[in-house]
Enzyme design. Sequence first.
Site, mmCIF file in Angstrom:
data_model
loop_
_atom_site.group_PDB
_atom_site.id
_atom_site.type_symbol
_atom_site.label_atom_id
_atom_site.label_comp_id
_atom_site.label_asym_id
_atom_site.label_seq_id
_atom_site.Cartn_x
_atom_site.Cartn_y
_atom_site.Cartn_z
ATOM 1 C CG ASP A 266 39.842 -11.107 -17.478
ATOM 2 O OD1 ASP A 266 40.790 -10.387 -17.846
ATOM 3 O OD2 ASP A 266 39.435 -11.145 -16.286
ATOM 4 C CD GLU B 233 41.011 -1.932 -16.792
ATOM 5 O OE1 GLU B 233 40.989 -3.104 -16.449
ATOM 6 O OE2 GLU B 233 39.980 -1.206 -16.873
#
Length: 564
Positions: free
Chosen positions: A315, A499
């Site tokens: 996403d 991340e």
Amino acid sequence: MTRPDLRRQRTLYLSMHIALGGALLSLMPSALAADAPNTPQSPDILLGPLFSDVQSAKLFPDQKTFADAVPKGDPLMILADYRMQRNQTSFDLRHFVNVNFDLPKEGEKYVPPEGQNLREHIDGLWPVLTRTTDKAGKWDSLIPLPKPYVVPGGRFREVYYWDSYFTMLGLAESGHWDKIEDMVANFAYEIDTWGHIPNGNRSYYLSRSQPPFFAFMVELLASHDGDDVLKTYLPEMEKEYHYWMDGLEGLQNGQASKRVVKLDDGSVLNRYWDDKDTPRPESWLDDVTTAKNNPNRPATEIYRDLRSAAASGWDFSSRWMDNPEQLGTIRTTSIVPVDLNALMFKLEKMIARASQASGDSAKASQYEALASARQKAIEANLWNDKEGWYADYDLKTKKVRNQLTAAALFPLYVNAAAKDRATKVAAATQSRLLKPGGISTTTVNSGQQWDAPNGWAPLQWVAVAGLQNYDQKKLSMDVTWRFLSNVQHTYDREKKLVEKYDVSSTGTGGGGGEYPLQDGFGWTNGVTLKMLDLVCPKEQPCDSLPASEPATQTATEPQKAAAQ
């Protein structure tokens, strides 16, 4: 672990065409628990207009903040109070929220000890990222879990499904098998409670899952604790399988239902799907804005496709869009993803293996046949012969898509690829996806975080392990070395793992997406430790990136149990 009585399961027949034979297999799946009583309500439902007004007012830089806020009293009373007060001239929405809600607290910023090498830093992070929430307030969006778990870090204060497998790889490298046991037990508990593993343990994540890595987790734990683990978690692996296959019964060729599709040729495959078609509470305003900017499409359709992309883990990405520059062209639900179906193949193989270990050879044969049928379906429908790589299937055009993404490596990762095709995927990866800092997610630079120039730890590991499965050792080591260099250089400069990374260079965190770059970071920690063990011989393990890249032939291979 408490298990529901298997005798109370309703019958659902799944039928799949087995190539050439056309034989039909019938299975007896468990009842899906999606409609379990006392399902906690998502905060957007619980708080109605108050929720949408707070998110619209942009009171917080991150929309997830209010989704994670805990009402101090009965939400109905708070809502009634809000309706009475909101039209008063002196009304202050921020003050009202502060009075009536406990907002998520900023965790103490972790300051690692000076002079730590990369391995020491990661080992020191595991306790920092561990949470215990076996209880939660009545109105909390957080769903309690019986055992402690490791979160990714930053804004991600809960456990996430597919993140956790790659985190577990690192926990194994650090010798924390107790934490792995706890997390597998938690995910089994979620399957038994909800019929599936939610995206994360929040009420607003219950309507969708994520890439199904539970079978990999069970396999990893079994590599340490033995085959009894397979027998223990066979019921949950089956239940997860039935969640993905629910709706197959009665499907005609060319039809789809929830997460399952039946192509014109009778092939049965899966897609991502969210049961809801409303804005995501954690990104409410973003989703509403996307829908408003695209008035020619029903808003509910856009919301479902946005949610389903969140279920994919990607996403967002040009992979799901007609126009990479316009998020409103997203249509995840009309795309059959190659990575999801590779993971489903692995799940079928693992259920077969666990059934065999349990002495049920009939069930083992059933699932082996299902895996074989899926493998044929992948080769027939998810291979782009013109381009020479695995790709997604488009339900609207009824053709395989042209786009090359890192998802093309998943059939190699689960050992489902034909050898000649694996060689072609390796060539495409080397020429089109391999960058100075690792594997790029796609070749398209759209500003979305699951596009170029970003590279993500889980996809690096899938590439590394998948290429090794097909003896592409040189390329596998190139990916390892480049991504590990990226992680090391970023760590040297900033003393943290992040991340995602910009793979167009070596030593830069990634950008794009709906929120700032997050530190922590669970899955990067796991993949980094695995890679450190690939670049150094077992007898001389290294704690940081070595001075020079090793010769390929001296690199150790990932353990099959943990890599496939």
